[in-house]
Design an enzyme around this catalytic site. Structure first.
Site, PDB file in Angstrom:
ATOM      1  N   SER A 150      13.002   5.663 -14.138  1.00 15.08           N
ATOM      2  CA  SER A 150      11.922   6.424 -14.761  1.00 15.08           C
ATOM      3  C   SER A 150      11.881   7.859 -14.227  1.00 15.08           C
ATOM      4  CB  SER A 150      10.590   5.715 -14.509  1.00 15.08           C
ATOM      5  OG  SER A 150       9.510   6.556 -14.812  1.00 15.08           O
ATOM      6  N   SER A 151      11.959   7.995 -12.910  1.00 16.79           N
ATOM      7  CA  SER A 151      11.872   9.334 -12.305  1.00 16.79           C
ATOM      8  C   SER A 151      13.045  10.213 -12.719  1.00 16.79           C
ATOM      9  CB  SER A 151      11.849   9.240 -10.784  1.00 16.79           C
ATOM     10  OG  SER A 151      10.747   8.498 -10.363  1.00 16.79           O
TER      11      SER A 151
ATOM     12  N   HIS B   2       0.841  -1.202   0.000  1.00 16.59           N
ATOM     13  CA  HIS B   2       0.000   0.000   0.000  1.00 16.59           C
ATOM     14  C   HIS B   2       0.877   1.254   0.000  1.00 16.59           C
ATOM     15  CE1 HIS B   2      -2.966   3.012   1.052  1.00 16.59           C
ATOM     16  NE2 HIS B   2      -2.253   3.328   2.127  1.00 16.59           N
TER      17      HIS B   2
ATOM     18  N   LYS C 291       3.100  30.332   1.615  1.00 15.74           N
ATOM     19  CA  LYS C 291       2.194  29.883   0.569  1.00 15.74           C
ATOM     20  C   LYS C 291       0.748  29.909   1.037  1.00 15.74           C
ATOM     21  CE  LYS C 291       5.302  26.715  -1.830  1.00 15.74           C
ATOM     22  NZ  LYS C 291       4.989  26.792  -3.252  1.00 15.74           N
TER      23      LYS C 291
ATOM     24  N   ARG D 239       1.623   2.002  15.113  1.00 19.06           N
ATOM     25  CA  ARG D 239       1.334   1.747  13.699  1.00 19.06           C
ATOM     26  C   ARG D 239       1.932   0.390  13.324  1.00 19.06           C
ATOM     27  NH1 ARG D 239       5.733   5.714  10.701  1.00 19.06           N
ATOM     28  NH2 ARG D 239       4.840   4.777   8.848  1.00 19.06           N
TER      29      ARG D 239
ATOM     30  N   TRP E   2       7.405   0.210   3.595  1.00 20.76           N
ATOM     31  CA  TRP E   2       7.854   0.931   2.398  1.00 20.76           C
ATOM     32  C   TRP E   2       9.252   1.513   2.596  1.00 20.76           C
ATOM     33  CZ3 TRP E   2       8.884   6.002   0.565  1.00 20.76           C
ATOM     34  CH2 TRP E   2       8.910   6.983   1.549  1.00 20.76           C
TER      35      TRP E   2
ATOM     36  N   GLU F 143      11.499  13.243  -0.730  1.00 21.41           N
ATOM     37  CA  GLU F 143      10.410  12.572  -1.435  1.00 21.41           C
ATOM     38  C   GLU F 143       9.043  13.149  -1.062  1.00 21.41           C
ATOM     39  OE1 GLU F 143      10.248  10.433  -3.811  1.00 21.41           O
ATOM     40  OE2 GLU F 143       8.144   9.840  -3.703  1.00 21.41           O
TER      41      GLU F 143
ATOM     42  N   TYR G 228       8.401  16.146  -0.259  1.00 16.88           N
ATOM     43  CA  TYR G 228       8.244  17.427  -0.963  1.00 16.88           C
ATOM     44  C   TYR G 228       8.100  17.199  -2.462  1.00 16.88           C
ATOM     45  CZ  TYR G 228       9.538  19.198   3.562  1.00 16.88           C
ATOM     46  OH  TYR G 228       9.564  19.441   4.904  1.00 16.88           O
TER      47      TYR G 228
ATOM     48  N   ASP H   1       6.728  20.261 -27.554  1.00 16.20           N
ATOM     49  CA  ASP H   1       6.846  18.963 -26.903  1.00 16.20           C
ATOM     50  C   ASP H   1       7.859  19.109 -25.783  1.00 16.20           C
ATOM     51  OD1 ASP H   1       6.953  16.143 -26.274  1.00 16.20           O
ATOM     52  OD2 ASP H   1       6.248  15.764 -28.296  1.00 16.20           O
TER      53      ASP H   1
ATOM     54  N   HIS I  10      12.888  11.992   2.832  1.00 18.77           N
ATOM     55  CA  HIS I  10      12.219  13.247   3.186  1.00 18.77           C
ATOM     56  C   HIS I  10      12.038  14.193   2.005  1.00 18.77           C
ATOM     57  CE1 HIS I  10       9.892  15.484   5.891  1.00 18.77           C
ATOM     58  NE2 HIS I  10      10.324  16.526   5.232  1.00 18.77           N
TER      59      HIS I  10
ATOM     60  N   SER J 210      -1.966  26.546  -6.846  1.00 17.36           N
ATOM     61  CA  SER J 210      -1.631  27.934  -7.189  1.00 17.36           C
ATOM     62  C   SER J 210      -2.135  28.311  -8.585  1.00 17.36           C
ATOM     63  CB  SER J 210      -0.118  28.139  -7.130  1.00 17.36           C
ATOM     64  OG  SER J 210       0.378  27.749  -5.879  1.00 17.36           O
TER      65      SER J 210
ATOM     66  N   THR K 298       6.239  27.361   3.905  1.00 15.23           N
ATOM     67  CA  THR K 298       4.926  26.733   3.715  1.00 15.23           C
ATOM     68  C   THR K 298       3.816  27.692   4.119  1.00 15.23           C
ATOM     69  OG1 THR K 298       5.997  24.643   4.260  1.00 15.23           O
ATOM     70  CG2 THR K 298       3.609  24.651   4.178  1.00 15.23           C
TER      71      THR K 298
ATOM     72  N   HIS L  71      14.919  13.850  11.075  1.00 11.61           N
ATOM     73  CA  HIS L  71      13.759  13.919  11.979  1.00 11.61           C
ATOM     74  C   HIS L  71      12.921  12.632  11.884  1.00 11.61           C
ATOM     75  CE1 HIS L  71      11.202  16.159   8.717  1.00 11.61           C
ATOM     76  NE2 HIS L  71      10.982  14.877   8.655  1.00 11.61           N
ATOM     77  N   HIS L  72      13.243  11.783  10.893  1.00  9.09           N
ATOM     78  CA  HIS L  72      12.635  10.450  10.869  1.00  9.09           C
ATOM     79  C   HIS L  72      13.375   9.492  11.795  1.00  9.09           C
ATOM     80  CE1 HIS L  72       9.991  11.256   7.374  1.00  9.09           C
ATOM     81  NE2 HIS L  72      10.936  12.119   7.075  1.00  9.09           N
TER      82      HIS L  72
END
Lengths: 193, 622
Positions: free
Chosen positions: B169-170, B75, B331, B450, B139, B255, B257, B104, B253, B268, B328, B302-303
């Site tokens: 790919s990314s 998941h 925004k 969790r 994950w 990731e 963002y 293109d 992390h 926006s 943040t 921080h993880h």
């Protein structure tokens, strides 16, 4: 062949393929940084088996450093000759570059076989793991570079011209980058052992 | 637009399966990304429903032990790598070249390779369910749980190689976005006029380029540990499990963002159009995206507050994490100021975009709690964390993505999504989402960990868990309505004009759907809202005057004769190369015979790609 893409914006005028390779190499910096940092963190935590100081000698890597630095000069000459309109000289220098790359790989293989003979394997301890991984990924990049250079010098040689030098310039960027990574590895792995 | 003077290009065949397999058109590639992500969203959503069904009541037996771990892992992995990232890449692929007035992407064939690598990589990852069990270590794949000693099956290998394929790919799509946005902007479209969705896509591309190699290296090390007997993450031999966590979160992390910034870009775009106002504080919103990108690389530990890093390290990462709140919040205030005093049209895209702002603020605030080390120690690995990241990734990214789909669907298909079904969808998704995830804050504070597959009765967790499960099914119903709406509107939706929302940006200047070459003439840009320049005159700070602008607005450069348009030729080789890499990966996990087949496909594909001209017409002219 027509120009790859018209540059629509006046702010940044660079061939899109060249920019693409630059951006890709920026990404590769993080890849090798991750490997080198892993090496730095782990290589002194040997619990059994040979340490970096015991296993590594300077002879072959020093020769290999000379070879790769010389190959970068050959690559620069290949591009310069192409821009001067001398395609045959350019291809000769490209082949020289590739040949030096092959020499590097042969010497690296000799060095590996010496290590294996002396009992340094990827699984003998963390130093072995990190050493083979860092230098192995670099060697793989050299091999890719050799194949890339050979396909430009042999497969695409008819497309090379002073107007279309980007094929040589892009592979050159990659080659110089792989060289630079070796210089970093030479210092971190061999000189700091 | 005066297009009579322009010689329209030869258009390649647009019908049949082969035209899709060989397409290099950024719009069709974008559609493939979005459809692929939609397919994987069904799988990932079903997995979520299984999880919530299992947790609905104590001691449930629907999905237990290893099966639960597999579904939980898949998941998370699916939603991150196969849904949110590709759907944003898909919208970016479709919309960004139109927004910046390009014909293109910079590398059309590399673009095709990227989408095939995503689709095949996603299938490869899910193939693990059929071939000996899916990955089951979460994950984040923490070592040494993922070591061969503790995870003997091939699930982890599918996970490692699947993520490598998706990473390729990314990376390729990010290189493409950088070159496209930097090099192919229409005349006059300076970076200071770049639409915000293009801005955030650009920043995201850089984040992917600098974050992805870190996990790529970590995955290689893990693969070597599992198959070559190396000791990177094996503490018994001097290896270091924390090395995995550092390498993983240095990717992990940024990731988040990567998943939120393009979503902020969509919001926006949507909020100003539906408020009929310019975006408030354009420069601040653009630069705060860059700031979030920079700070995003300095917060990864921080993880890891609970793993025992030195206090001074924890303090640094705590402060850096709190710093993210500044750009943040800039925004958020600018979005609110954009809506303030606007002539707001409450259409479905606006509803989702406005809900994004509210829900993302909740997720941001719980993020501030978690950035404080003592609070994190209290609630780490509890449902509070689950609540937090679902508020940012679902309440945030997913709400914005849905807003973007309602917003650009008329451009992509030439038809509106149904407005009444859209409102129903919004109500179900908004209620279902909050019902599912808000109770999890309390569950976490009450100590529910969790990743567990069941819990005992009498801990006070029953009613909130049941509520969350009911919410999950309401949420799922919302997505059923969404997919039904898409299916129905594709066939019988109300026809949309070229500019259905009175938009600001260049994509609304061409037809719906756009022709393969996007624009007969590349528009010249004079402001941040080039589409409004064509539609309205008057003081830009006052209410727009609905009067067609005169010829004076179509100025120098635009009447100059254009070069003939050449479309890039279709090519099958991107697909062949992607297939080669996938078959190679399959060989590493299953039977070695696939390895040479994969290498052969890859080599042939690469050689044919290199020798096939991108613009055969242009080549034959010269």
């Amino acid at each position: 062949m027509a120009s790859h893409h018209p540059v629509a914006s006046a702010e940044i005028a660079v061939d899109s393929r060249k920019l693409g390779v630059w951006v890709f190499l920026a990404s590769e910096v993080i890849f090798f940084a991750s490997l080198i940092v892993s090496y730095l963190v782990l290589h002194n935590r040997v619990t059994s088996g040979p340490t970096a100081h015991e296993a590594l000698t300077l002879t072959i890597p020093t020769i290999n450093t000379m070879i790769l630095l010389t190959s970068s000069v050959a690559m620069v000459l290949a591009l310069a000759h192409l821009r001067d309109g001398n395609r045959r000289a350019s291809i000769a220098w490209l082949l020289t570059t590739a040949w030096l790359g092959i020499c590097f790989l042969i010497l690296k293989a000799v060095e590996y076989s010496q290590h294996l003979h002396e009992g340094l394997t990827p699984s003998v301890n963390v130093f072995g793991s990190a050493y083979y991984t860092v230098t192995g990924f670099h060697a793989a990049h050299v091999a890719v570079g050799v194949i890339w250079i050979l396909s430009v010098a042999l497969g695409l040689r008819r497309r090379l011209s002073p107007q279309n030098d980007v094929l040589v310039e892009t592979v050159g960027l990659y080659w110089h980058f792989v060289d630079l990574v070796w210089v970093a590895i030479f210092m971190v792995v061999y000189l700091l052992r | 637009m005066a297009s009579s003077a322009v010689a329209l290009p030869r258009v390649y065949e647009e019908r049949g399966l082969l035209s899709w397999l060989t397409t290099v058109d950024h719009k069709r590639i974008g559609i493939l990304y979005i459809l692929g992500a939609g397919f994987f969203a069904l799988i990932g959503g079903l997995e979520a429903l299984f999880i919530r069904t299992q947790l609905a009541v104590p001691n449930n037996q629907v999905l237990v032990g290893e099966a639960y771990n597999q579904v939980l892992t898949m998941h998370g992995t699916t939603m991150v790598f196969l849904v949110v990232m590709p759907v944003l890449a898909g919208l970016g692929n479709y919309v960004v070249p139109l927004m910046i007035g390009a014909r293109d992407m910079a590398y059309p064939r590399l673009n095709a390779f990227g989408v095939w690598m995503f689709l095949l990589g996603g299938l490869f990852l899910n193939l693990s369910f059929l071939l000996g069990g899916a990955p089951d270590a979460g994950w984040f794949g923490y070592a040494p749980l993922t070591a061969k000693t503790f995870s003997k099956g091939t699930g982890i290998d599918f996970w490692i190689l699947g993520l490598q394929l998706l990473g390729i790919s990314s990376i390729t799509s990010s290189i493409n976005f950088v070159s496209t946005i930097l090099l192919l902007r229409a005349p006059g479209l300076t970076l200071n006029r770049l639409p915000l969705f293009a801005w955030t896509t650009l920043v995201t591309a850089f984040l992917i380029l600098f974050a992805m190699p870190s996990i790529s290296a970590a995955l290689f090390l893990l693969f070597l540990d599992r198959h070559l007997g190396t000791h990177f993450f094996n503490p018994a031999a001097g290896g270091d499990p924390l090395l995995w966590q550092h390498l993983f979160w240095f990717f992990g992390h940024p990731e988040v963002y990567i998943m939120i910034l393009p979503a902020m870009g969509i919001v926006s775009e949507v909020l100003p159009v539906f408020s009929r106002k310019p975006l408030f504080g354009y420069t601040a919103v653009a630069y705060s995206s860059v700031a979030i990108g920079f700070i995003g690389f300095t917060v990864w530990a921080h993880h890891m507050f609970a793993v025992g890093l030195p206090d001074v390290v924890n303090a640094f990462f705590s402060a850096a994490s709190m710093l993210v709140a500044v750009p943040t919040a800039i925004k958020v205030f600018n979005w609110i100021a954009t809506i303030w005093g606007g002539a707001v049209r409450y259409r479905t895209p606006f509803l989702f975009a406005a809900a994004f702002v509210a829900l993302f603020v909740i997720g941001g605030l719980s993020g501030l709690f978690l950035a404080a080390v003592p609070v994190d120690w209290q609630v780490t690995d509890t449902y509070f964390v689950v609540a937090h990241f679902h508020y940012t990734l679902f309440g945030g990214s997913m709400f914005a993505i849905v807003a973007g789909i309602y917003y650009w669907f008329p451009k992509i298909t030439g038809r509106f999504l149904d407005e009444r079904l859209g409102r129903l969808h919004f109500a179900l998704q908004f209620i279902g989402f909050n019902l599912t995830f808000f109770p999890m804050h309390f569950l976490g504070l009450m100590g529910m960990p969790r990743r567990i597959y069941t819990y005992a009765p009498g801990l006070g967790w029953e009613s909130l868990n049941l509520l969350a499960t009911i919410g999950a099914f309401i949420l799922a119903l919302g997505f059923v309505v969404f997919f039904a709406n898409i299916a129905r509107s594709l066939v019988a939706g109300e026809r949309a004009p070229d500019d259905p929302w009175d938009g600001h940006t260049l994509e609304w200047l061409t037809s719906s759907p756009p022709p393969p070459y996007n624009f007969a003439r590349i528009p010249v840009v004079h402001s941040r809202r080039p589409a409004w320049d064509r539609k309205y005159t008057g003081n830009p700070h006052a209410r727009p005057v609905a009067e067609i602008a005169g010829e004076n607005d179509r100025q120098e450069g635009e009447d100059a004769p254009e070069k003939p348009i050449h479309l890039p030729a279709p090519s099958i080789w991107p697909l062949v190369i992607a297939a080669g890499l996938t078959v190679f990966a399959l060989g590493l996990v299953t039977h070695w015979l696939f390895i040479p087949i994969g290498i052969l496909l890859f080599a042939v594909g690469l050689a044919r790609w290199a020798t096939q001209p991108l613009f055969p017409e242009a080549a034959s002219h010269s």
